[in-house]
Scaffold this motif. Structure first.
Motif, PDB file in Angstrom:
ATOM      1  N   ALA A  97     -43.655  53.266  -5.339  1.00 34.69           N
ATOM      2  CA  ALA A  97     -43.984  52.950  -6.727  1.00 34.69           C
ATOM      3  C   ALA A  97     -44.415  54.182  -7.512  1.00 34.69           C
ATOM      4  O   ALA A  97     -44.975  55.117  -6.973  1.00 34.69           O
ATOM      5  N   LYS A  98     -44.126  54.100  -8.826  1.00 36.13           N
ATOM      6  CA  LYS A  98     -44.698  55.051  -9.756  1.00 36.13           C
ATOM      7  C   LYS A  98     -46.040  54.496 -10.177  1.00 36.13           C
ATOM      8  O   LYS A  98     -46.149  53.319 -10.498  1.00 36.13           O
ATOM      9  N   ALA A  99     -47.061  55.305 -10.167  1.00 31.87           N
ATOM     10  CA  ALA A  99     -48.400  54.792 -10.489  1.00 31.87           C
ATOM     11  C   ALA A  99     -48.446  54.313 -11.930  1.00 31.87           C
ATOM     12  O   ALA A  99     -48.178  55.066 -12.853  1.00 31.87           O
ATOM     13  N   PRO A 100     -48.767  53.037 -12.157  1.00 30.72           N
ATOM     14  CA  PRO A 100     -48.859  52.516 -13.524  1.00 30.72           C
ATOM     15  C   PRO A 100     -50.171  52.940 -14.168  1.00 30.72           C
ATOM     16  O   PRO A 100     -51.152  53.194 -13.491  1.00 30.72           O
ATOM     17  N   THR A 101     -50.170  53.005 -15.487  1.00 27.44           N
ATOM     18  CA  THR A 101     -51.412  53.324 -16.182  1.00 27.44           C
ATOM     19  C   THR A 101     -52.260  52.074 -16.266  1.00 27.44           C
ATOM     20  O   THR A 101     -51.763  50.963 -16.197  1.00 27.44           O
ATOM     21  N   LEU A 102     -53.558  52.263 -16.479  1.00 27.39           N
ATOM     22  CA  LEU A 102     -54.472  51.129 -16.439  1.00 27.39           C
ATOM     23  C   LEU A 102     -54.295  50.164 -17.606  1.00 27.39           C
ATOM     24  O   LEU A 102     -54.713  49.027 -17.527  1.00 27.39           O
ATOM     25  N   ASP A 103     -53.670  50.595 -18.700  1.00 27.89           N
ATOM     26  CA  ASP A 103     -53.533  49.687 -19.829  1.00 27.89           C
ATOM     27  C   ASP A 103     -52.220  48.920 -19.795  1.00 27.89           C
ATOM     28  O   ASP A 103     -51.889  48.186 -20.706  1.00 27.89           O
ATOM     29  N   GLU A 104     -51.454  49.095 -18.689  1.00 30.55           N
ATOM     30  CA  GLU A 104     -50.217  48.337 -18.578  1.00 30.55           C
ATOM     31  C   GLU A 104     -50.514  46.970 -18.005  1.00 30.55           C
ATOM     32  O   GLU A 104     -51.440  46.772 -17.248  1.00 30.55           O
ATOM     33  N   ASN A 105     -49.671  45.988 -18.348  1.00 29.19           N
ATOM     34  CA  ASN A 105     -50.002  44.597 -18.054  1.00 29.19           C
ATOM     35  C   ASN A 105     -48.862  43.857 -17.382  1.00 29.19           C
ATOM     36  O   ASN A 105     -47.740  44.325 -17.361  1.00 29.19           O
ATOM     37  N   LEU A 106     -49.144  42.673 -16.930  1.00 28.03           N
ATOM     38  CA  LEU A 106     -48.150  41.859 -16.246  1.00 28.03           C
ATOM     39  C   LEU A 106     -48.193  40.432 -16.742  1.00 28.03           C
ATOM     40  O   LEU A 106     -49.246  39.853 -16.887  1.00 28.03           O
ATOM     41  N   VAL A 107     -47.036  39.882 -17.031  1.00 28.48           N
ATOM     42  CA  VAL A 107     -46.973  38.467 -17.363  1.00 28.48           C
ATOM     43  C   VAL A 107     -46.741  37.692 -16.083  1.00 28.48           C
ATOM     44  O   VAL A 107     -45.817  37.961 -15.344  1.00 28.48           O
ATOM     45  N   MET A 108     -47.587  36.771 -15.815  1.00 22.36           N
ATOM     46  CA  MET A 108     -47.446  35.942 -14.615  1.00 22.36           C
ATOM     47  C   MET A 108     -47.043  34.551 -14.995  1.00 22.36           C
ATOM     48  O   MET A 108     -47.047  34.166 -16.118  1.00 22.36           O
ATOM     49  N   GLU A 109     -46.779  33.837 -13.994  1.00 25.49           N
ATOM     50  CA  GLU A 109     -46.501  32.443 -14.285  1.00 25.49           C
ATOM     51  C   GLU A 109     -46.718  31.505 -13.097  1.00 25.49           C
ATOM     52  O   GLU A 109     -46.387  31.776 -12.072  1.00 25.49           O
ATOM     53  N   TYR A 134     -54.723  44.027 -14.001  1.00 25.61           N
ATOM     54  CA  TYR A 134     -55.556  44.513 -12.902  1.00 25.61           C
ATOM     55  C   TYR A 134     -54.908  44.294 -11.534  1.00 25.61           C
ATOM     56  O   TYR A 134     -55.462  44.663 -10.510  1.00 25.61           O
ATOM     57  N   MET A 135     -53.730  43.706 -11.501  1.00 28.63           N
ATOM     58  CA  MET A 135     -53.038  43.466 -10.238  1.00 28.63           C
ATOM     59  C   MET A 135     -52.381  44.766  -9.762  1.00 28.63           C
ATOM     60  O   MET A 135     -51.687  45.436 -10.520  1.00 28.63           O
ATOM     61  N   ASN A 136     -52.607  45.119  -8.505  1.00 23.02           N
ATOM     62  CA  ASN A 136     -52.022  46.356  -7.982  1.00 23.02           C
ATOM     63  C   ASN A 136     -50.635  46.099  -7.388  1.00 23.02           C
ATOM     64  O   ASN A 136     -50.234  44.956  -7.156  1.00 23.02           O
ATOM     65  N   PRO A 137     -49.839  47.165  -7.138  1.00 24.63           N
ATOM     66  CA  PRO A 137     -48.476  47.002  -6.626  1.00 24.63           C
ATOM     67  C   PRO A 137     -48.399  46.209  -5.327  1.00 24.63           C
ATOM     68  O   PRO A 137     -47.430  45.477  -5.106  1.00 24.63           O
TER      69      PRO A 137
END
Length: 631
Positions: free
Chosen positions: A43-55, A124-127
């Motif tokens: 993985a490329k390290a994501p920045t802390l302000d990036e987000n994820l849509v879950m469902e 806040y979810m990690n890879p």
């Protein structure tokens, strides 16, 4: 949760090095499987302000059978010019610099960030917490955990009732059932696959809901808060934290955030499906074509049957089970002979019911309890089914519904997963489902009696004249509000979700319903005035009105009045069109993450079993010691 929070949930986490991930994926039946053993480090390290849509079901959504992933070869170079341009600068970067960059990433985020799921959702979810993506939407290990644990619990519960041949005390990877295609599969793999099916379905509809701006109703938001509050109360009553309670009941990686997100996804998915069904139109030509392609599905037939236990432990056990079934079948001559077999064939079940009934009612005599139990089982040996809801496979259905199969013919059907052989006596010819049915939506406005619990059309309450007058005034105002909209079915459905006190026909209930819908209603099923309005010959699509019943005022919206088979086909076509969205979804699965979740649950189950055994042993020893001391 306010609109700001929902918008935050819609932010997307930057994909983890998509180029390298895709090259390590094998695609099979439209689903991509991660084949790298150390995918977390790609993985490329994501920045802390990036987000994820879950469902988050209908359930009820299908994955094809998954085979073991195999390594894939790197993609062939397709554009030499681009390769020269892209590779040239890399030639001058020493390997040491490249490794230093990787080490810097790991040092910044920590090895655990990429290898250990953190049980978080959203940004806040990690890879390491990602078990799959559906159309780019990432699914957390906690969410998968929830569905996996729920599905296992569901089948364990029904196995305890005898519906499934599943030993809950043994390893599920060493017990087998069959999948939808009739292939032998371990229960463990079955549970994993079913969990993925549910995740895929919910994520697909949830994504569509976000795309089309579908939102939660205020009632749904309150329900979610209430559900979380109930969990907190349960945790408190058990003297554990909410986090501990959720992990114990829904999975090791589950958290409060997971449960809240799951509920939001469930309701948004329900709202989207409801909107889709409201807006999807099915023509007469669509119905005719579908019927011609599936005629047997819309014929009904009566048959009598006996269910005989099927032991699939080994070949000898199977053969003995079949011999027993054949002896029973030889005695099945007609309806009366089948009924006469009940006391003998179901003796152990009847004995159990007699004992249970007498324990619940001390005034009940054994003779009376036995008579009631036998009568109950006798009523269950006859059933009428349509081809679309028959419990049998295609081969058995063809035999049952065929005009070439005469009334009085017999055949047995082995359902290994249920652990029964069904011995069938055909007692009628198949006929098209021509009974009149109607489909409507309604908004029930029940008079307020000081009881805030939701009403349903199966409960009656006495109201005062003032309460009735207030309810009528409210019903009039809701209808007036509808008349100020575009008067579409969806607008009516949204008002039903907001105002109806009939939880059985809205998403607040447990029937997977939306918008006050009552579909394919047969005559005599609803109260007289409700039915009279619905089957009026002058009715046309979109008609509205207000009907009074003992339950309150029903604001009505008419959809159709037609033969049962046509009504069912309309519903099926809409359902098929929804399913097409799932079939088209691009799914990528991280097998390693799923294995982590499953292994954790297996370990937790084994630990719980060992703890229970130890507790039971200590209790027994304490009792023995006490007895010795008394002696």
């Amino acid at each position: 949760m306010d609109e700001k929070d929902l918008n935050e949930n819609e932010e997307k986490l930057t994909d983890v090095n998509n180029d390298s991930v895709d090259s390590g994926l094998e695609e099979k039946d439209g689903v991509k499987y991660e084949t790298s053993d150390n995918w977390e480090f790609d993985a490329k390290a994501p920045t802390l302000d990036e987000n994820l849509v879950m469902e988050n079901q209908d359930y009820s959504i299908s994955f094809d059978k998954v085979s073991e992933p195999k390594p894939t070869q790197a993609l062939d170079n397709q554009n030499d010019n681009k390769i020269v341009i892209n590779k040239e600068p890399l030639k001058f970067i020493p390997l040491a610099i490249f490794l230093a960059a990787v080490i810097a990433v790991v040092a910044t985020f920590g090895v655990r960030y990429y290898t250990v799921p953190n049980g978080k959702e959203g940004k806040y979810m990690n890879p390491a917490s990602v078990v799959a993506t559906v159309d780019g939407q990432k699914i957390s290990i906690g969410m998968y955990d929830y569905y996996y644990a729920s599905i296992v619990s569901y089948y364990e519960q029904y196995a305890s009732y005898g519906y499934y041949s599943l030993d809950t005390t043994k390893d599920y990877s060493k017990q087998y059932t069959t999948d939808d295609d009739g292939n032998k599969i371990s229960w463990q793999k079955f549970f994993e696959t079913e969990a993925l099916k549910e995740v895929e379905q919910i994520t697909t509809y949830y994504s569509k809901a976000l795309e089309e701006g579908v939102t939660l109703t205020n009632a749904q938001k309150k329900t979610i808060d209430k559900q979380i509050s109930t969990l907190k109360d349960s945790a408190s009553q058990n003297d554990v934290s909410l986090d501990q309670y959720i992990k114990a009941n829904f999975g090791t990686y589950c958290s409060e955030d997971t449960i809240r997100l799951m509920l939001e996804q469930y309701y948004l998915s329900a709202n989207y499906k409801g909107k889709f069904k409201c807006e999807t139109k099915v023509t007469d030509n669509d119905v005719d074509k579908y019927y011609n392609d599936h005629k047997n599905d819309y014929k009904k037939i009566e048959f009598y049957y006996i269910a005989s236990p099927y032991d699939a432990t080994d070949e000898n056990s199977k053969n003995e089970s079949i011999k027993t079934a054949e002896k029973i079948m030889a005695k099945m001559k007609d309806k009366k002979s089948v009924i006469a077999l009940v006391p003998e064939v179901y003796s152990s079940y009847i004995d159990s019911q007699v004992k249970s009934s007498m324990e619940q009612d001390s005034t009940l005599t054994e003779k009376k309890a036995r008579e009631e139990a036998i009568k109950s089982y006798e009523s269950n040996v006859v059933t009428t089914v349509s081809g679309s809801d028959s419990p049998f496979d295609d081969k058995m259905n063809t035999w049952l519904f065929s005009d070439d199969t005469k009334v009085g013919s017999k055949k047995y059907y082995i359902d290994e997963s249920a652990g029964y052989i069904y011995i069938v006596l055909k007692t009628s010819k198949a006929s098209v489902e021509e009974d009149e049915t109607y489909t409507v939506r309604h908004i029930l406005v029940a008079p307020e009696s000081g009881n805030n619990s939701s009403s349903s059309t199966s409960e009656k309450t006495e109201y005062t004249d003032e309460q009735w007058a207030a309810a009528k005034k409210k019903a009039d105002s809701i209808l007036a509000k509808f008349n100020k909209t575009d008067k579409s079915e969806y607008e009516f459905a949204k008002l039903a979700e907001q105002y109806s006190t009939d939880s059985a026909s809205t998403s607040s209930g447990s029937n997977d319903s939306f918008g006050g819908l009552y579909e394919s209603v047969t005559l005599g099923q609803m109260v007289p005035d409700f039915e009279k309005w619905s089957i009026d010959d002058s009715r046309k699509y979109g008609d509205t009105g207000i009907v009074k019943s003992d339950y309150g005022y029903h604001i009505m919206f008419f959809i159709n009045d037609c033969p049962e088979y046509q009504s069912k086909i309309i519903a099926q076509i809409k359902s098929d069109r929804l399913s097409t969205m799932i079939d088209k979804a691009e799914v990528k699965v991280h097998e390693n993450a799923i294995k982590k979740a499953v292994d954790k649950e297996k370990a937790a189950k084994e630990a719980a079993a060992e703890s229970a055994t130890a507790s039971s042993s200590n209790s027994a020893q304490g009792t023995t010691s006490a007895s010795s001391g008394n002696n």
